[in-house]
Write a protein that holds these residues in place. Structure first.
Motif, mmCIF file in Angstrom:
data_model
loop_
_atom_site.group_PDB
_atom_site.id
_atom_site.type_symbol
_atom_site.label_atom_id
_atom_site.label_comp_id
_atom_site.label_asym_id
_atom_site.label_seq_id
_atom_site.Cartn_x
_atom_site.Cartn_y
_atom_site.Cartn_z
ATOM 1 N N UNK A 350 0.782 -1.184 -0.124
ATOM 2 C CA UNK A 350 -0.079 -0.113 -0.080
ATOM 3 C C UNK A 350 0.721 1.344 0.256
ATOM 4 N N UNK A 351 -0.196 2.372 -0.015
ATOM 5 C CA UNK A 351 0.586 3.440 -0.479
ATOM 6 C C UNK A 351 -0.056 4.835 0.626
ATOM 7 N N UNK A 352 0.595 5.323 1.499
ATOM 8 C CA UNK A 352 0.302 6.988 2.480
ATOM 9 C C UNK A 352 -0.201 7.243 1.239
ATOM 10 N N UNK A 353 -0.945 9.345 1.852
ATOM 11 C CA UNK A 353 -0.942 10.014 1.136
ATOM 12 C C UNK A 353 -0.048 10.671 0.609
ATOM 13 N N UNK A 354 1.235 11.009 1.689
ATOM 14 C CA UNK A 354 2.347 10.775 0.651
ATOM 15 C C UNK A 354 2.840 10.500 -0.577
ATOM 16 N N UNK A 355 3.041 9.455 -0.036
ATOM 17 C CA UNK A 355 3.905 8.470 -0.881
ATOM 18 C C UNK A 355 3.478 7.950 -1.660
ATOM 19 N N UNK A 356 1.686 8.693 -2.164
ATOM 20 C CA UNK A 356 0.697 8.435 -3.397
ATOM 21 C C UNK A 356 1.154 10.286 -4.161
ATOM 22 N N UNK A 357 1.606 10.910 -3.573
ATOM 23 C CA UNK A 357 1.825 11.939 -4.141
ATOM 24 C C UNK A 357 3.276 12.481 -4.317
ATOM 25 N N UNK A 358 3.838 11.830 -4.120
ATOM 26 C CA UNK A 358 5.070 11.975 -4.493
ATOM 27 C C UNK A 358 5.227 10.716 -5.360
ATOM 28 N N UNK A 359 4.665 9.785 -5.888
ATOM 29 C CA UNK A 359 3.776 9.027 -7.002
ATOM 30 C C UNK A 359 3.800 9.746 -8.503
ATOM 31 N N UNK A 360 2.397 10.584 -8.042
ATOM 32 C CA UNK A 360 1.546 11.439 -8.907
ATOM 33 C C UNK A 360 2.021 12.195 -8.909
ATOM 34 N N UNK A 361 3.152 13.468 -8.635
ATOM 35 C CA UNK A 361 2.823 14.815 -8.309
ATOM 36 C C UNK A 361 4.118 14.942 -8.456
ATOM 37 N N UNK A 362 4.922 13.982 -8.317
ATOM 38 C CA UNK A 362 6.955 14.396 -7.692
ATOM 39 C C UNK A 362 6.393 15.612 -6.686
ATOM 40 N N UNK A 363 6.008 15.345 -5.617
ATOM 41 C CA UNK A 363 5.389 16.495 -4.607
ATOM 42 C C UNK A 363 5.024 15.662 -3.179
ATOM 43 N N UNK A 364 5.301 16.107 -2.155
ATOM 44 C CA UNK A 364 5.236 14.292 -1.500
ATOM 45 C C UNK A 364 3.660 15.284 -0.618
ATOM 46 N N UNK A 365 3.959 16.967 -0.657
ATOM 47 C CA UNK A 365 2.968 18.082 -0.288
ATOM 48 C C UNK A 365 1.905 17.677 -0.230
ATOM 49 N N UNK A 366 1.553 18.003 -1.447
ATOM 50 C CA UNK A 366 0.440 17.812 -2.341
ATOM 51 C C UNK A 366 -1.368 16.500 -1.932
ATOM 52 N N UNK A 367 -1.091 16.000 -0.518
ATOM 53 C CA UNK A 367 -1.534 15.499 0.277
ATOM 54 C C UNK A 367 -3.105 15.838 0.171
ATOM 55 N N UNK A 368 -2.916 16.890 0.332
ATOM 56 C CA UNK A 368 -4.750 17.579 -0.030
ATOM 57 C C UNK A 368 -5.569 17.036 -0.758
ATOM 58 N N UNK A 369 -4.875 17.003 -2.481
ATOM 59 C CA UNK A 369 -5.004 16.628 -3.773
ATOM 60 C C UNK A 369 -5.183 15.356 -3.831
ATOM 61 N N UNK A 370 -4.461 14.626 -3.125
ATOM 62 C CA UNK A 370 -4.229 13.347 -3.093
ATOM 63 C C UNK A 370 -5.605 12.634 -2.415
ATOM 64 N N UNK A 371 -6.309 13.242 -1.252
ATOM 65 C CA UNK A 371 -6.996 12.572 -0.455
ATOM 66 C C UNK A 371 -8.557 12.839 -1.131
#
Length: 423
Positions: A350-371
């Protein structure tokens, strides 16, 4: 059930607002000081003041309310009010069009989700902390169109010194609750606020009417959702030939076969999809459907079969196919959802929200967008993805069909995880 009584305006058409404001000010000062008042406040106001005085809230102390801007987009998605936002705005254009009022929509906690209006009145609201993300219930800001509508479960108009906090006396506001037509529970408030001089006795009736129309829109939207689910589920139920039903994510029944008719069943919070106990049906096998669940009374002598998911990323539009024990379905998916599902299919833990933000946007801070994106995906494909961390459910077997030429994998994608997969 909605309160059938007509909302009571703060000022009737025959009253002079200035003279009435002076009377209210005298009533307010006497009540707060414990003296004999020249008149009694309206019952909805008196009840609100009594609640707040019992809690020891100081009417002369205005502390700007707490503002929660982090995750505001996700809160909007989860409020259930997105589908009626445009209708509410159009319905109240005549009130805010002249620039004297602002339109505010708040959630069931009194949190301001949206507001619109003229820059002048918005600037005045800013000084009170009446901004998006602010908590505007009674405990936070005293008697007001949002908080008092929530507390009383009815449409209210609050004029001048009817506000509990003295700092709010230059304002008038009219708020009405919006209820979930399925449950009757209040899910939000629509409010029109402005300087006290803009008070009009018809405003509260108009706001209440727009709230009722919003509830009608919500009812129609739910009916459309159930009809779409029924279209998918009907042929599957026909093939099963044993007691089963199809329900949406909240357990509302779209279709049923060989079972007593239910409007809604209580779904467990965990264990879906899979074999679970569902009252009053007993042990059931549950599979995912687009927008809901297929629920079949289980044959307890046989084991529950896992669901098989096929993520097809070959040439053309990405799609998702679910093959379960009782039937299968296939749906096209967006490129963003294809990116997410590809990442989860190749990340077994699995992937946490920060990890998915890195995977999708290259930016771990975009957790709100991921959620927010995950909220949309999980609503569309109920039960497919679990949370904390995000991952496929334990009873789901996932296969990915890749293009022969990996350089053409999701060609429009710029996600770092997809670029790495191409290489």
């Amino acid at each position: 059930m909605a309160d059938s009584s007509a909302p009571e305006p703060a000022v009737s058409s025959g009253e002079d607002p200035r003279r009435y404001a002076m009377l209210l000010s005298a009533v307010y000062d006497a009540t707060m000081s414990g003296d004999r008042a020249p008149a009694r406040p309206r019952s909805v106001i008196e009840e609100s003041w009594n609640r707040l005085r019992a809690k020891g809230i100081n009417p002369d102390c205005h502390i700007p309310p707490r503002v929660e801007t982090a995750g505001l987009d996700l809160l909007r998605q989860q409020s259930g009010l997105m589908t009626v936002l445009d209708d509410v705005t159009r319905g109240l254009e005549s009130v805010i069009g002249e620039g004297d009022n602002i339109l505010v929509i708040a959630d069931a906690r009194g949190r301001v989700l949206w507001r619109s209006g003229s820059p002048r009145v918005l600037g005045l609201a800013d000084r009170l902390g009446f901004v998006e993300g602010a908590i505007w219930n009674e405990n936070a800001v005293g008697t007001n169109g949002i908080g008092t509508a929530l507390a009383s479960h009815r449409a209210v108009q609050i004029f001048s010194a009817e506000h509990f906090l003295r700092s709010h006396h230059p304002w008038t506001c009219a708020g009405a609750p919006i209820r979930d037509p399925r449950t009757g529970q209040v899910i939000g408030i629509v409010d029109v606020s402005g300087p006290a001089a803009t008070v009009h006795p018809t405003t509260v009736a108009l706001v209440d009417l727009v709230a009722r129309l919003a509830e009608s829109q919500l009812r129609e939207a739910h009916d459309r959702t159930l009809n779409l689910l029924r279209t998918v589920a009907a042929p599957i139920l026909a093939r099963i030939g044993s007691p089963a039903l199809a329900v949406d994510a909240d357990g509302w029944v779209a279709a049923v076969d060989s079972l007593p008719l239910h409007n809604r069943i209580l779904l467990p919070e965990t264990g879906l999809p899979g074999r679970v106990w569902i009252p009053p049906l007993g042990m059931c096998d549950v599979e995912s459907l687009p927008g809901g669940w297929l629920v079949r009374v289980a044959d307890v002598e046989s084991a529950a079969a896992p669901s098989r998911v096929i993520l097809d990323l070959r040439d053309g539009e990405p799609s998702l196919e679910m093959a379960g024990q009782f039937g299968s379905w296939r749906r096209s998916i967006s490129s963003r959802h294809a990116e997410i599902l590809l990442v989860l299919a190749t990340s077994k833990q699995g992937r946490s929200a920060p990890e998915l933000a890195e995977d999708l946007y290259g930016d771990r801070s975009r957790v709100v967008t991921v959620r927010a994106e995950m909220s949309r995906l999980r609503k569309q494909f109920v039960g497919l993805v679990a949370g904390k961390p995000y991952r496929f459910g334990e009873s789901v077997v996932v296969d990915v069909l890749y293009p022969r030429d990996m350089s053409s994998l999701l060609t429009s994608s710029t996600a770092p995880a997809v670029r790495a997969a191409r290489g």
